[in-house]
Design a protein around this motif. Structure first.
Motif, mmCIF file in Angstrom:
data_model
loop_
_atom_site.group_PDB
_atom_site.id
_atom_site.type_symbol
_atom_site.label_atom_id
_atom_site.label_comp_id
_atom_site.label_asym_id
_atom_site.label_seq_id
_atom_site.Cartn_x
_atom_site.Cartn_y
_atom_site.Cartn_z
ATOM 1 N N CYS A 562 -4.102 37.329 -25.205
ATOM 2 C CA CYS A 562 -5.442 37.060 -25.727
ATOM 3 C C CYS A 562 -6.348 38.243 -25.429
ATOM 4 C CB CYS A 562 -6.027 35.779 -25.127
ATOM 5 S SG CYS A 562 -6.486 35.905 -23.393
ATOM 6 N N THR A 563 -7.490 38.260 -26.087
ATOM 7 C CA THR A 563 -8.513 39.273 -25.857
ATOM 8 C C THR A 563 -9.702 38.624 -25.169
ATOM 9 O OG1 THR A 563 -7.852 40.555 -27.792
ATOM 10 C CG2 THR A 563 -10.079 40.915 -26.960
ATOM 11 N N ILE A 564 -10.200 39.265 -24.126
ATOM 12 C CA ILE A 564 -11.372 38.762 -23.406
ATOM 13 C C ILE A 564 -12.491 39.786 -23.525
ATOM 14 C CG2 ILE A 564 -12.312 38.188 -21.129
ATOM 15 C CD1 ILE A 564 -9.692 36.974 -20.381
ATOM 16 N N HIS A 565 -13.663 39.319 -23.947
ATOM 17 C CA HIS A 565 -14.836 40.178 -24.068
ATOM 18 C C HIS A 565 -15.634 40.123 -22.766
ATOM 19 C CE1 HIS A 565 -14.404 40.709 -28.480
ATOM 20 N NE2 HIS A 565 -13.829 39.521 -28.389
ATOM 21 N N ILE A 566 -16.021 41.283 -22.276
ATOM 22 C CA ILE A 566 -16.705 41.388 -20.993
ATOM 23 C C ILE A 566 -18.186 41.681 -21.199
ATOM 24 C CG2 ILE A 566 -16.824 42.626 -18.801
ATOM 25 C CD1 ILE A 566 -14.314 40.953 -19.092
ATOM 26 N N SER A 567 -19.031 40.938 -20.480
ATOM 27 C CA SER A 567 -20.470 41.205 -20.455
ATOM 28 C C SER A 567 -20.891 41.453 -19.012
ATOM 29 C CB SER A 567 -21.262 40.023 -21.021
ATOM 30 O OG SER A 567 -20.942 39.804 -22.376
ATOM 31 N N HIS A 568 -21.775 42.418 -18.824
ATOM 32 C CA HIS A 568 -22.253 42.753 -17.477
ATOM 33 C C HIS A 568 -23.585 42.063 -17.217
ATOM 34 C CE1 HIS A 568 -23.348 44.883 -13.872
ATOM 35 N NE2 HIS A 568 -24.418 45.406 -14.458
ATOM 36 N N THR A 569 -23.664 41.334 -16.107
ATOM 37 C CA THR A 569 -24.916 40.723 -15.667
ATOM 38 C C THR A 569 -25.110 41.076 -14.203
ATOM 39 O OG1 THR A 569 -24.602 38.864 -17.193
ATOM 40 C CG2 THR A 569 -26.225 38.585 -15.433
ATOM 41 N N GLU A 570 -26.124 41.856 -13.922
ATOM 42 C CA GLU A 570 -26.352 42.329 -12.561
ATOM 43 C C GLU A 570 -26.745 41.173 -11.645
ATOM 44 O OE1 GLU A 570 -28.952 45.831 -10.295
ATOM 45 O OE2 GLU A 570 -29.125 45.495 -12.458
ATOM 46 N N ASN A 571 -26.180 41.185 -10.430
ATOM 47 C CA ASN A 571 -26.499 40.190 -9.389
ATOM 48 C C ASN A 571 -26.294 38.759 -9.883
ATOM 49 O OD1 ASN A 571 -27.257 42.260 -7.603
ATOM 50 N ND2 ASN A 571 -29.350 42.265 -8.416
ATOM 51 N N LEU A 572 -25.211 38.536 -10.580
ATOM 52 C CA LEU A 572 -24.943 37.220 -11.163
ATOM 53 C C LEU A 572 -24.517 36.220 -10.089
ATOM 54 C CD1 LEU A 572 -24.575 35.502 -13.765
ATOM 55 C CD2 LEU A 572 -22.205 36.302 -13.823
ATOM 56 N N LEU A 573 -25.205 35.077 -10.031
ATOM 57 C CA LEU A 573 -24.834 33.940 -9.182
ATOM 58 C C LEU A 573 -24.588 34.352 -7.730
ATOM 59 C CD1 LEU A 573 -22.386 32.161 -11.669
ATOM 60 C CD2 LEU A 573 -24.791 31.630 -11.264
ATOM 61 N N LEU A 574 -25.514 35.087 -7.153
ATOM 62 C CA LEU A 574 -25.349 35.567 -5.783
ATOM 63 C C LEU A 574 -25.362 34.440 -4.754
ATOM 64 C CD1 LEU A 574 -27.502 38.833 -5.708
ATOM 65 C CD2 LEU A 574 -25.017 38.620 -5.815
ATOM 66 N N ASP A 575 -25.881 33.267 -5.136
ATOM 67 C CA ASP A 575 -25.917 32.146 -4.196
ATOM 68 C C ASP A 575 -24.575 31.437 -4.085
ATOM 69 O OD1 ASP A 575 -26.184 31.260 -6.843
ATOM 70 O OD2 ASP A 575 -27.048 29.344 -6.184
ATOM 71 N N LYS A 576 -23.601 31.852 -4.882
ATOM 72 C CA LYS A 576 -22.278 31.222 -4.865
ATOM 73 C C LYS A 576 -21.268 32.140 -4.197
ATOM 74 C CE LYS A 576 -22.903 28.290 -8.936
ATOM 75 N NZ LYS A 576 -22.765 27.039 -8.161
ATOM 76 N N PRO A 577 -20.151 31.586 -3.696
ATOM 77 C CA PRO A 577 -19.100 32.444 -3.149
ATOM 78 C C PRO A 577 -18.527 33.346 -4.231
ATOM 79 C CG PRO A 577 -18.351 30.165 -3.322
ATOM 80 C CD PRO A 577 -19.820 30.155 -3.593
ATOM 81 N N ILE A 578 -17.888 34.428 -3.824
ATOM 82 C CA ILE A 578 -17.455 35.463 -4.769
ATOM 83 C C ILE A 578 -16.546 34.903 -5.845
ATOM 84 C CG2 ILE A 578 -15.506 36.132 -3.308
ATOM 85 C CD1 ILE A 578 -17.663 38.464 -5.521
ATOM 86 N N GLN A 579 -15.732 33.887 -5.511
ATOM 87 C CA GLN A 579 -14.794 33.352 -6.495
ATOM 88 C C GLN A 579 -15.475 32.569 -7.608
ATOM 89 O OE1 GLN A 579 -14.814 32.677 -3.236
ATOM 90 N NE2 GLN A 579 -14.211 30.564 -2.768
ATOM 91 N N GLU A 580 -16.788 32.324 -7.485
ATOM 92 C CA GLU A 580 -17.516 31.593 -8.521
ATOM 93 C C GLU A 580 -18.579 32.448 -9.201
ATOM 94 O OE1 GLU A 580 -19.090 27.943 -6.992
ATOM 95 O OE2 GLU A 580 -17.256 27.458 -5.897
ATOM 96 N N ARG A 581 -18.606 33.744 -8.934
ATOM 97 C CA ARG A 581 -19.668 34.585 -9.477
ATOM 98 C C ARG A 581 -19.311 35.165 -10.839
ATOM 99 N NH1 ARG A 581 -21.276 37.966 -3.989
ATOM 100 N NH2 ARG A 581 -21.763 36.128 -2.712
ATOM 101 N N PHE A 582 -19.016 34.302 -11.759
ATOM 102 C CA PHE A 582 -18.787 34.707 -13.144
ATOM 103 C C PHE A 582 -19.014 33.490 -14.022
ATOM 104 C CE2 PHE A 582 -14.753 33.125 -11.626
ATOM 105 C CZ PHE A 582 -14.287 32.355 -12.677
ATOM 106 N N VAL A 583 -19.263 33.740 -15.300
ATOM 107 C CA VAL A 583 -19.431 32.664 -16.272
ATOM 108 C C VAL A 583 -18.473 32.940 -17.410
ATOM 109 C CG1 VAL A 583 -21.031 31.455 -17.793
ATOM 110 C CG2 VAL A 583 -21.845 32.388 -15.623
ATOM 111 N N LEU A 584 -17.633 31.982 -17.717
ATOM 112 C CA LEU A 584 -16.555 32.244 -18.665
ATOM 113 C C LEU A 584 -17.012 32.289 -20.108
ATOM 114 C CD1 LEU A 584 -13.578 32.845 -18.734
ATOM 115 C CD2 LEU A 584 -13.133 30.432 -19.022
ATOM 116 N N ASP A 585 -18.088 31.575 -20.449
ATOM 117 C CA ASP A 585 -18.493 31.584 -21.852
ATOM 118 C C ASP A 585 -19.565 32.625 -22.141
ATOM 119 O OD1 ASP A 585 -20.775 28.711 -21.850
ATOM 120 O OD2 ASP A 585 -20.724 30.548 -20.679
ATOM 121 N N GLY A 586 -19.941 33.400 -21.128
ATOM 122 C CA GLY A 586 -20.881 34.489 -21.352
ATOM 123 C C GLY A 586 -22.329 34.136 -21.151
#
Length: 687
Positions: A562-586
């Protein structure tokens, strides 16, 4: 009386009965639905059945998994289920395998030997894996599940909706600060207790939200108030008139035992020593250190942060060691299915006893233990620790039965629902077996409790199979979008937390344009291994992944690309542990209001693996994607001409390895070798 082969020929017709008898069926899971299913298959004339289950039998299984008895507790579900079926259906050839269906042994070749596969799983990751393996092997899959009075069974094959096509309800998540410092619901305390168990006995993980306890880095506590010193009170406009330093039960924030000799002795322990067990600890010393640091020192530190307690009472200190001496307990006599609520003293006694018992009897396992609802030590620990945490913060205490329901994400099973789902699966299996694998007559059937007061008591609701979701990245051409802070997230974290954890991939390889960032050949050169390991420790930004980059992901274990599109968001979800600091739908999710603090549903879904729905496909800005295709990122190996990326982002001839190496010899074994291997496993399992 069971139907004979002659009976089945009359019922099905001679040709159909023969097809059923010759069909080879794989059953994955031998739990509540699995037991019903195995019984139904054998009595319906299916004589060649393989059952895979890694789990062992627990006492709590006996009320609904009827193939098992008390003497089977602790034994393999797959093996004991096969033994039970053989007693009343001796003509059936049941091959049990005590194994994880995600093991490399069970490759595409393994799945191709079956006429159909039946899932009876309670694990999202395994369900998604079997779904992908069956699609790759072109073998029909009957997916099923039950939750309380609800259940369903559906057929999955090429051309119809697959398991990954359907949106699943996301798990309920909680802010780290709530779990760590300001719990106000039983579920917060139970999640905290699970983290504490993993911190003490699991792998040494810096991502654990309680890691500061292990390293004793809690905030420096303020000096305790002297007698007569004014207490903080909330203003009348906030509706509070009681001192905020007391809970509703009137307990003092610093119990009298805190001034005792034992309490002072605890304070003399070395504050620099880690909380985790060390070889020079006795069980007694370890238990007292944990009790003091967690329920005294850390609570003092939390109380010192006065801004947290302007609108609610601060937590109270509780001398767990002294309380435990009031009523010593025998762990063998503690009933985890009891619906009686443990008070703080009893919870303290269980807490200290289980800490000592783990050190005395399971010390060799420390460092590898993780929470498992079927592990008695783990459940005793979590039930006791959660209640002690709840006692400190004025949260209602729970019974061990309710705690297990929350900690294990259990919606307590209904045996009748399992029986109905097991029957529906066999009806669909008969349609497939008697029509040479065709699914045109198959349906999806939902089981539900009949609505009260309704005229039509509809319990079973069949629906036609639906077409694949065009946005599904497994069976269609869906392309997920991931928002992440590229300057913080490493390639290793991307593979582990996004690809493996969220998308349930097995061995994902990562490509960007003409470059390979990570690959998983079984015979890589040492230079390649070193380079890919180096890449894993680099942030995505340092690998020249930027906003708008398209990553091509290939998982050859699951025959998935599959192809995954990447978007950069600075300081995303800093209140969460590192394993949760992303959003899959963008999209960064909008915070939802906190649930009412009186909501204490014991069946609440706390931390089950989140099912991710791929969001709307987004257009990449003109020129942005092209830039990533022009670069040769640092640490990336150029793909040779046979692996050159195509315009749609997929790798051409992906099954042809670079350097003329065979990518995965395990997927090319002949059927005879696969059968021989499985027979060997069967003998080992029976022994």
């Amino acid at each position: 009386m069971l139907p004979t082969s002659d009976d089945l020929q009359v019922i099905y017709g001679p040709n159909a009965a023969e097809r059923v008898a010759k069909s080879s069926v794989l059953v994955v899971g031998a739990g509540g639905v699995g037991c019903e299913l195995l019984k139904n298959l054998a009595t319906a004339g299916f004589l060649r059945i393989t059952v895979i289950d890694l789990d062992t039998i627990d006492v709590s299984n006996l009320n609904r998994q009827f193939l098992f008895r008390r003497q089977h507790v602790g034994k393999s579900k797959a093996i004991e289920a096969a033994n039970a079926i053989s007693k009343f259906a001796p003509d059936a050839q049941i091959r049990p395998m005590m194994a994880n269906v995600r093991d490399n042994t069970f490759d595409v070749t393994f799945f191709r030997q079956f006429t159909l596969v039946c899932n009876a799983l309670d694990n999202l990751e395994a369900r998604r894996h079997v779904n992908r393996m069956c699609l790759a092997a072109d073998v029909p899959l009957i997916e099923s599940g039950s939750t309380g009075y609800n259940g369903q069974a559906s057929v999955i094959a090429k051309g119809v909706e697959c398991y990954d096509c359907v949106q699943r309800l996301p798990q309920k998540t909680y802010a780290v600060c709530t779990i760590r410092s300001t719990p106000d619901k039983p579920v917060h305390c139970i999640v905290w207790a699970k983290y504490l168990f993993d911190l003490l006995f699991g792998p040494d993980d810096d991502a654990n939200v309680l890691k500061d306890l292990d390293l004793n880095r809690s905030p420096t506590p303020a000096q305790p108030k002297q007698n007569g010193e004014a207490q903080h009170t909330a203003s009348a406009e906030n509706g509070h008139s009681e001192p905020l330093d007391k809970h509703q039960n009137g307990q003092s924030p610093v119990p009298d035992s805190a001034n005792g000799k034992h309490f002072e002795e605890q304070k003399q322990t070395d504050p620099r020593k880690r909380l985790r067990y060390s070889s020079d600890d006795t069980a007694h010393i370890f238990a007292e250190r944990v009790a003091h640091r967690v329920f005294v020192a850390d609570i003092e530190a939390q109380r010192a942060m006065e801004d947290l307690w302007r609108q609610r009472s601060p937590p109270i200190l509780f001398d767990v060691t002294s309380a435990a001496k009031k009523e010593p307990v025998s762990l063998e006599k503690v009933d985890l299915l009891s619906q009686s609520v443990w008070d703080a003293d009893h919870s303290a006694a269980v807490f200290m006893a289980v800490l000592r018992d783990i050190i005395n009897h399971r010390v060799s396992e420390i460092g590898s233990l993780t929470f498992d609802k079927d592990d008695n030590h783990a459940m005793l620990f979590v039930a006791a620790a959660a209640n002690l945490r709840a006692n400190a913060y004025g949260v209602p205490l729970q019974s061990p039965f309710a705690t297990k329901g929350i900690a294990g994400n259990i919606v307590h099973a209904i045996a009748t629902t399992n029986a109905m789902v097991g029957g529906i699966i066999v009806l669909e299996a008969l349609k497939i077996a008697t029509s040479d694998g065709k699914i045109d007559k198959c349906v999806t059937t939902f089981v539900s409790q009949a609505p009260r007061g309704s005229r039509v008591k509809t319990i079973l609701c069949p629906e036609m199979l639906t077409k694949p979701n065009p946005k599904c990245f497994v069976c269609s051409n869906g392309q997920p979008h991931v928002s992440v802070d590229l300057d913080q997230f490493t390639l290793k974290q991307f593979r582990e937390y996004v690809l493996k954890k969220k998308l349930s991939m097995k061995e994902p390889e990562v490509y960007v344009a003409n470059n390979i960032l990570y690959e998983t050949y079984h015979d890589l050169d040492e230079d390649d291994v070193e380079m890919y390991q180096s890449n894993c420790n680099k942030t995505l930004a340092k690998l020249n992944v930027e906003n708008g980059t398209q990553l091509t992901i290939s998982d050859f274990k699951q025959n998935l690309k599959c192809t995954i599109h990447i978007s950069h968001t600075e300081n995303l979800l800093l209140d969460k542990p590192i394993q949760e600091r992303f959003v899959l739908d963008g999209n960064v999710p909008v915070p939802t209001p906190q649930a009412d603090s009186n909501d204490h549903d014991s069946a609440e879904d706390v931390d089950a693996d989140e099912v991710v729905e791929v969001g709307e496909e987004r257009q990449i800005a003109d020129g942005v994607a092209d830039k990533s295709a022009e670069r040769l990122g640092p640490g990336a190996r150029e793909i040779n001409s046979r692996e050159r990326a195509q315009p749609d982002g997929e790798v051409a001839n992906a099954h042809v390895p670079s350097k003329d190496r065979e990518r995965d010899a395990g997927t090319k074994r002949p059927l005879e070798e696969s059968n021989a291997r499985e027979e060997s496993q069967k003998k080992k399992a029976r022994s």
